[in-house]
Design a protein around this motif. Structure first.
Motif, PDB file in Angstrom:
ATOM      1  N   GLU A   1       2.136  -3.380   5.754  1.00 16.05           N
ATOM      2  CA  GLU A   1       1.635  -2.169   6.420  1.00 16.05           C
ATOM      3  C   GLU A   1       1.850  -0.940   5.552  1.00 16.05           C
ATOM      4  N   LEU A   2       3.050  -0.868   4.968  1.00 16.69           N
ATOM      5  CA  LEU A   2       3.382   0.311   4.169  1.00 16.69           C
ATOM      6  C   LEU A   2       2.392   0.475   3.007  1.00 16.69           C
ATOM      7  N   ALA A   3       2.064  -0.629   2.358  1.00 11.90           N
ATOM      8  CA  ALA A   3       1.123  -0.603   1.230  1.00 11.90           C
ATOM      9  C   ALA A   3      -0.283  -0.253   1.708  1.00 11.90           C
ATOM     10  N   THR A   4      -0.681  -0.837   2.813  1.00 11.43           N
ATOM     11  CA  THR A   4      -2.034  -0.617   3.333  1.00 11.43           C
ATOM     12  C   THR A   4      -2.238   0.826   3.753  1.00 11.43           C
ATOM     13  N   ILE A   5      -1.243   1.381   4.394  1.00 14.16           N
ATOM     14  CA  ILE A   5      -1.362   2.780   4.810  1.00 14.16           C
ATOM     15  C   ILE A   5      -1.494   3.672   3.579  1.00 14.16           C
ATOM     16  N   ALA A   6      -0.630   3.444   2.582  1.00 17.39           N
ATOM     17  CA  ALA A   6      -0.684   4.272   1.369  1.00 17.39           C
ATOM     18  C   ALA A   6      -2.036   4.121   0.682  1.00 17.39           C
ATOM     19  N   ALA A   7      -2.548   2.894   0.603  1.00 21.86           N
ATOM     20  CA  ALA A   7      -3.831   2.669  -0.070  1.00 21.86           C
ATOM     21  C   ALA A   7      -4.966   3.342   0.700  1.00 21.86           C
ATOM     22  N   ARG A   8      -4.947   3.226   2.010  1.00 19.22           N
ATOM     23  CA  ARG A   8      -6.041   3.857   2.781  1.00 19.22           C
ATOM     24  C   ARG A   8      -5.959   5.369   2.753  1.00 19.22           C
ATOM     25  N   LYS A   9      -4.771   5.886   2.449  1.00 15.15           N
ATOM     26  CA  LYS A   9      -4.642   7.339   2.300  1.00 15.15           C
ATOM     27  C   LYS A   9      -4.979   7.760   0.869  1.00 15.15           C
ATOM     28  N   GLY A  10      -5.441   6.820   0.057  1.00 14.28           N
ATOM     29  CA  GLY A  10      -5.982   7.203  -1.249  1.00 14.28           C
ATOM     30  C   GLY A  10      -5.145   6.898  -2.469  1.00 14.28           C
ATOM     31  N   ALA A  11      -4.061   6.128  -2.332  1.00 16.69           N
ATOM     32  CA  ALA A  11      -3.260   5.799  -3.522  1.00 16.69           C
ATOM     33  C   ALA A  11      -4.064   4.898  -4.468  1.00 16.69           C
TER      34      ALA A  11
END
Ligand SMILES: *[C@@H]1O[C@H](CO)[C@@H](O)[C@H](O)[C@H]1NC(C)=O
Ligand SMILES: *[C@@H]1O[C@H](CO)[C@@H](O)[C@H](O)[C@H]1NC(C)=O
Ligand SMILES: *[C@@H]1O[C@H](CO)[C@@H](O)[C@H](O)[C@H]1NC(C)=O
Length: 299
Positions: free
Chosen positions: A179-189
């Motif tokens: 989840e932590l990775a997915t949230i960061a990626a969807r926020k543009g990382a």
């Protein structure tokens, strides 16, 4: 569509050997970071626990205080060494992780596993306190309880490198929580970075798998930075620092010895990958929730 990674970027992961002498280890880290910068790296990562031995019983002795920020030299020699080093090398520097003591905390544990990131100006850009603590207790086999001595952090760390774009930083065990990775990626990382120290069992089984899994799920670059393996030390880290591309190909992987990996991350690669496998346009948030609508970040 604009590229998430605005221009190609040379990333360096420094797989250091670390031992009992903090000052020596800091000066050794400095030499390696300067070498990486000379080779063209603009973002340099040090491993988890780079300035102290790895193990819960050492945290208290090696812990430094970081608040109020910026801390004095006396409070945190590592903070100042890293800040100076980022400036001297003219790089973004992710300072692995260090044990942090929070004197102002109401909690009696007060220790965190903390990663500091500095800009080329020497300014502190972000502080990540490890979110997921690793506790294991199998009677007669293994006991390693971080929660006995550490407190967890409570936020996702996403930061903007103005010339390049956004990166996310988390620590070691955090990589097991998608989840932590997915949230960061969807926020543009464009890049997920994990200083980490897996052991010889979980390293062989999961280290590369997890790096490639997070890259596959999110179609972003992933970098894992481990300490080198020291068989005389109490904890034997897996090593094998690596960079994985948005299509989950391992671009380069070190072995277990001390070493530096330098890889160029290509602008446009994420978009090309997402065109080929268009997850980003085909998710069904009417069937399951979009986890990135939650998530706690630093204000
Ligand atoms: C850290 O210090 C110890 C003790 O001086 C030394 O054995 C070890 O090699 C050092 N690690 C690094 C990365 O310099
Ligand atoms: C941080 O967390 C790891 C486990 O994932 C732990 O083993 C390590 O020693 C901790 N490091 C510091 C510096 O607190
Ligand atoms: C590594 O950690 C795992 C689980 O955390 C444990 O089961 C295993 O015994 C450990 N291996 C070594 C070599 O310490």
């Amino acid at each position: 569509m604009a590229s998430l990674l605005k221009q190609s970027l040379k990333l360096a992961l420094i797989q250091l050997a670390s031992g009992a002498d903090k000052a020596h280890n800091l000066s050794h880290a400095r030499t390696k970071v300067l070498e990486a910068a000379k080779a063209g790296a603009k973002l340099v990562v040090l491993p988890e626990c780079f300035n102290s031995p790895y193990g819960t019983k050492y945290f208290d002795k090696y812990a430094e205080t970081l608040l109020p920020s910026p801390p004095s030299e006396e409070q945190s020699p590592s903070f100042h060494a890293l800040s100076k080093l980022a400036k001297e090398a003219n790089v973004y520097l992710v300072g692995g992780s260090i044990p942090e003591r929070d004197e102002g905390s109401k909690d009696d544990k007060k220790l965190y596993n903390t990663s500091l990131t500095f800009a080329p100006s020497g300014e502190l850009l972000a502080t990540h306190r490890k979110v997921h603590l690793f506790d294991i207790d199998i009677p007669g086999k293994i006991k390693f309880k971080e929660s006995e001595v550490l407190s967890p952090g409570n936020k996702i760390t996403l930061l903007d490198l103005p010339e390049y774009g956004k990166i996310a930083i988390a620590i070691c065990y955090d990589i097991r929580f998608p989840e932590l990775a997915t949230i960061a990626a969807r926020k543009g990382a464009f890049l997920l970075l994990y200083p980490g120290a897996f052991n010889l069992t979980t390293g062989a089984l999961h280290w590369e798998l997890l790096a490639r899994a997070r890259a596959t799920d999110n179609q972003v670059y992933v970098g894992l930075c481990s300490p080198a393996r020291a068989m005389k030390a109490e904890y034997n880290a897996w090593g094998h620092s690596m960079v994985v591309d948005p299509n989950a190909a391992v671009l380069e992987q070190l072995d277990e010895k001390e070493g530096t990996l330098i890889q160029e991350l290509q602008a446009g690669k994420i978009e090309e990958t997402r065109k080929g496998v268009p997850l980003y346009g085909q998710r069904r948030f009417d069937v399951y929730p979009d986890v990135s609508r939650g998530g706690k970040f630093e204000e």
